[in-house]
Design a protein around this motif. Structure first.
Motif, PDB file in Angstrom:
ATOM      1  N   ASP A  93       0.808  -1.231   0.000  1.00  0.00           N
ATOM      2  CA  ASP A  93       0.000   0.000   0.000  1.00  0.00           C
ATOM      3  C   ASP A  93       0.838   1.277   0.000  1.00  0.00           C
ATOM      4  OD1 ASP A  93      -2.617  -0.418  -0.408  1.00  0.00           O
ATOM      5  OD2 ASP A  93      -3.214  -0.440   1.695  1.00  0.00           O
ATOM      6  N   ARG A  94       1.993   1.230  -0.694  1.00  0.00           N
ATOM      7  CA  ARG A  94       2.860   2.406  -0.663  1.00  0.00           C
ATOM      8  C   ARG A  94       2.200   3.627  -1.304  1.00  0.00           C
ATOM      9  NH1 ARG A  94       8.100   0.688  -3.746  1.00  0.00           N
ATOM     10  NH2 ARG A  94       7.507  -1.255  -2.817  1.00  0.00           N
ATOM     11  N   MET A  95       1.212   3.413  -2.195  1.00  0.00           N
ATOM     12  CA  MET A  95       0.554   4.553  -2.834  1.00  0.00           C
ATOM     13  C   MET A  95      -0.114   5.457  -1.809  1.00  0.00           C
ATOM     14  SD  MET A  95      -1.233   3.518  -6.433  1.00  0.00           S
ATOM     15  CE  MET A  95      -2.176   5.034  -6.385  1.00  0.00           C
ATOM     16  N   LYS A  96      -0.719   4.870  -0.795  1.00  0.00           N
ATOM     17  CA  LYS A  96      -1.369   5.670   0.243  1.00  0.00           C
ATOM     18  C   LYS A  96      -0.336   6.527   0.977  1.00  0.00           C
ATOM     19  CE  LYS A  96      -5.220   2.495   1.104  1.00  0.00           C
ATOM     20  NZ  LYS A  96      -5.872   1.597   2.094  1.00  0.00           N
ATOM     21  N   MET A  97       0.826   5.935   1.270  1.00  0.00           N
ATOM     22  CA  MET A  97       1.863   6.676   1.981  1.00  0.00           C
ATOM     23  C   MET A  97       2.508   7.723   1.086  1.00  0.00           C
ATOM     24  SD  MET A  97       3.678   3.779   4.382  1.00  0.00           S
ATOM     25  CE  MET A  97       3.975   2.577   3.097  1.00  0.00           C
ATOM     26  N   THR A  98       2.543   7.470  -0.231  1.00  0.00           N
ATOM     27  CA  THR A  98       3.147   8.410  -1.167  1.00  0.00           C
ATOM     28  C   THR A  98       2.451   9.764  -1.126  1.00  0.00           C
ATOM     29  OG1 THR A  98       3.786   6.600  -2.628  1.00  0.00           O
ATOM     30  CG2 THR A  98       3.736   8.781  -3.595  1.00  0.00           C
ATOM     31  N   ARG A  99       1.151   9.779  -0.826  1.00  0.00           N
ATOM     32  CA  ARG A  99       0.409  11.041  -0.722  1.00  0.00           C
ATOM     33  C   ARG A  99       1.047  11.979   0.307  1.00  0.00           C
ATOM     34  NH1 ARG A  99      -4.830  10.892  -2.920  1.00  0.00           N
ATOM     35  NH2 ARG A  99      -5.480   8.824  -3.647  1.00  0.00           N
ATOM     36  N   LYS A 100       1.633  11.390   1.352  1.00  0.00           N
ATOM     37  CA  LYS A 100       2.197  12.197   2.431  1.00  0.00           C
ATOM     38  C   LYS A 100       3.521  12.855   2.048  1.00  0.00           C
ATOM     39  CE  LYS A 100      -0.020   9.422   6.029  1.00  0.00           C
ATOM     40  NZ  LYS A 100       0.176   8.641   7.278  1.00  0.00           N
ATOM     41  N   LEU A 101       4.084  12.458   0.899  1.00  0.00           N
ATOM     42  CA  LEU A 101       5.332  13.081   0.440  1.00  0.00           C
ATOM     43  C   LEU A 101       5.111  14.495  -0.074  1.00  0.00           C
ATOM     44  CD1 LEU A 101       6.963  10.115  -1.508  1.00  0.00           C
ATOM     45  CD2 LEU A 101       7.829  11.166   0.584  1.00  0.00           C
ATOM     46  N   GLY A 102       3.870  14.841  -0.321  1.00  0.00           N
ATOM     47  CA  GLY A 102       3.561  16.157  -0.860  1.00  0.00           C
ATOM     48  C   GLY A 102       3.175  16.065  -2.321  1.00  0.00           C
ATOM     49  N   ALA A 103       2.554  17.118  -2.820  1.00  0.00           N
ATOM     50  CA  ALA A 103       1.993  17.119  -4.173  1.00  0.00           C
ATOM     51  C   ALA A 103       3.040  16.852  -5.243  1.00  0.00           C
ATOM     52  CB  ALA A 103       1.279  18.446  -4.436  1.00  0.00           C
ATOM     53  N   LYS A 104       4.229  17.435  -5.105  1.00  0.00           N
ATOM     54  CA  LYS A 104       5.257  17.317  -6.137  1.00  0.00           C
ATOM     55  C   LYS A 104       5.611  15.865  -6.409  1.00  0.00           C
ATOM     56  CE  LYS A 104      10.084  18.403  -7.135  1.00  0.00           C
ATOM     57  NZ  LYS A 104      11.322  19.050  -6.652  1.00  0.00           N
ATOM     58  N   TYR A 105       5.977  15.111  -5.365  1.00  0.00           N
ATOM     59  CA  TYR A 105       6.441  13.739  -5.552  1.00  0.00           C
ATOM     60  C   TYR A 105       5.285  12.784  -5.807  1.00  0.00           C
ATOM     61  CZ  TYR A 105      10.713  15.796  -3.828  1.00  0.00           C
ATOM     62  OH  TYR A 105      11.810  16.607  -3.675  1.00  0.00           O
ATOM     63  N   TYR A 106       4.133  13.075  -5.194  1.00  0.00           N
ATOM     64  CA  TYR A 106       2.966  12.231  -5.438  1.00  0.00           C
ATOM     65  C   TYR A 106       2.529  12.326  -6.906  1.00  0.00           C
ATOM     66  CZ  TYR A 106      -1.796  10.445  -5.298  1.00  0.00           C
ATOM     67  OH  TYR A 106      -2.949   9.730  -5.558  1.00  0.00           O
ATOM     68  N   MET A 107       2.489  13.538  -7.438  1.00  0.00           N
ATOM     69  CA  MET A 107       2.072  13.722  -8.824  1.00  0.00           C
ATOM     70  C   MET A 107       3.112  13.139  -9.787  1.00  0.00           C
ATOM     71  SD  MET A 107      -0.905  14.806  -8.680  1.00  0.00           S
ATOM     72  CE  MET A 107      -1.085  14.943 -10.467  1.00  0.00           C
ATOM     73  N   GLU A 108       4.383  13.260  -9.429  1.00  0.00           N
ATOM     74  CA  GLU A 108       5.441  12.675 -10.259  1.00  0.00           C
ATOM     75  C   GLU A 108       5.258  11.161 -10.356  1.00  0.00           C
ATOM     76  OE1 GLU A 108      10.348  12.412 -10.451  1.00  0.00           O
ATOM     77  OE2 GLU A 108       9.367  13.509  -8.817  1.00  0.00           O
ATOM     78  N   TYR A 109       4.957  10.541  -9.224  1.00  0.00           N
ATOM     79  CA  TYR A 109       4.735   9.088  -9.190  1.00  0.00           C
ATOM     80  C   TYR A 109       3.497   8.709  -9.995  1.00  0.00           C
ATOM     81  CZ  TYR A 109       3.722   4.464  -7.207  1.00  0.00           C
ATOM     82  OH  TYR A 109       3.437   3.131  -7.048  1.00  0.00           O
TER      83      TYR A 109
END
Length: 273
Positions: free
Chosen positions: A242-258
């Motif tokens: 479920d790393r996608m859920k945690m990726t949201r917490k990285l902030g918009a820049k890195y989440y959108m990049e992913y």
């Protein structure tokens, strides 16, 4: 041009021009995975390009080598060599845990054993390729030693868990944890790497402590600031735990990049970390 096992200490290019050298490190357990990976590479290759694979291993059976070589039997622009590197690691005490195996350290041989190449790709086998790796090889490193993709999976854990953040800062000694890269896809400037560290030096550093993410931590420790961060599409991490859920917490820049990379992945990496 198909080639079986070679035991030479010094590995030289097979093709004279227009080739992509690819280094991999794996054991017998990864032969089925390697087969799928290679078929995806072949499907996205061009006949005008040559592909020079060097597989660092120990004890791959003749039957499994035959199976792999059969995949490229009708592709004269592909070469695969199996190099047994067991002797270089005999008696060495290197930290291994969880899903990691000794083979992960084999890529540390690159500056010594592949010094005939100016640049190589290092690729893990647990991937599906959706674009010609020739394009990755020709990404401009801009005088950096390495090119690699930000490790969105581990960074997601670092945001979620204090212990992971502490590891990156205190053990790996990252000045900026967001520069931490995944070592499963790397462009390596072999000349620059060999000018900085020999295999013996890299091995000594690797053996100096229990690096949690083994030699990937070593490479991040040594080459922060000397690594070009590549487009995340070249190493799209599978949604493990479920790393996608945690990726949201990285902030918009890195989440959108992913999320953008997931729309059109050049490589899908079925990695556990």
């Amino acid at each position: 041009m198909n080639h079986a096992q070679m035991e030479n200490d010094f590995i030289r290019p097979i093709f004279e021009k227009d080739y992509v050298p690819v280094v991999m490190a794996l054991n017998e357990n990864f032969i089925p995975v390697l087969s799928v990976f290679l078929l995806s590479v072949i499907d996205h290759s061009e006949k005008t390009h040559n592909y020079d694979f060097v597989i660092l291993s120990r004890g791959i059976s003749k039957e499994n080598k035959r199976r792999i070589l059969n995949l490229i039997h009708n592709h004269k622009n592909f070469s695969i060599r199996f190099i047994n590197v067991s002797k270089y690691f005999k008696g060495k005490k290197l930290f291994i845990h969880e899903h990691f195996s000794i083979e992960t350290y084999f890529r540390l041989l690159i500056p010594d054993k592949l010094s005939a190449y100016s640049k190589v790709l290092y690729l893990d086998a647990d991937m599906i390729v959706n674009r010609d790796i020739y394009d990755l090889y020709h990404v401009d490193l801009e005088d950096c030693t390495l090119g690699a993709v930000r490790d969105i999976g581990l960074l997601s854990f670092a945001i979620e868990y204090k212990d992971t953040r502490r590891t990156l800062k205190k053990i790996v000694k990252m000045k900026n944890i967001y520069q931490y890269f995944n070592a499963g896809v790397m462009i390596i400037n072999v000349k620059k790497l060999a000018g900085k560290y020999s295999f013996a030096q890299l091995l000594q550093i690797a053996a100096s402590r229990k690096w949690p993410t083994v030699d990937q931590d070593v490479l991040n420790h040594l080459f922060e600031g000397e690594t070009k961060i590549l487009d995340m599409s070249w190493n799209v991490m599978f949604d493990y735990m479920d790393r996608m859920k945690m990726t949201r917490k990285l902030g918009a820049k890195y989440y959108m990049e992913y999320m953008e990379a997931r729309k059109q992945p050049y490589k899908i990496h079925i990695a556990e970390s």
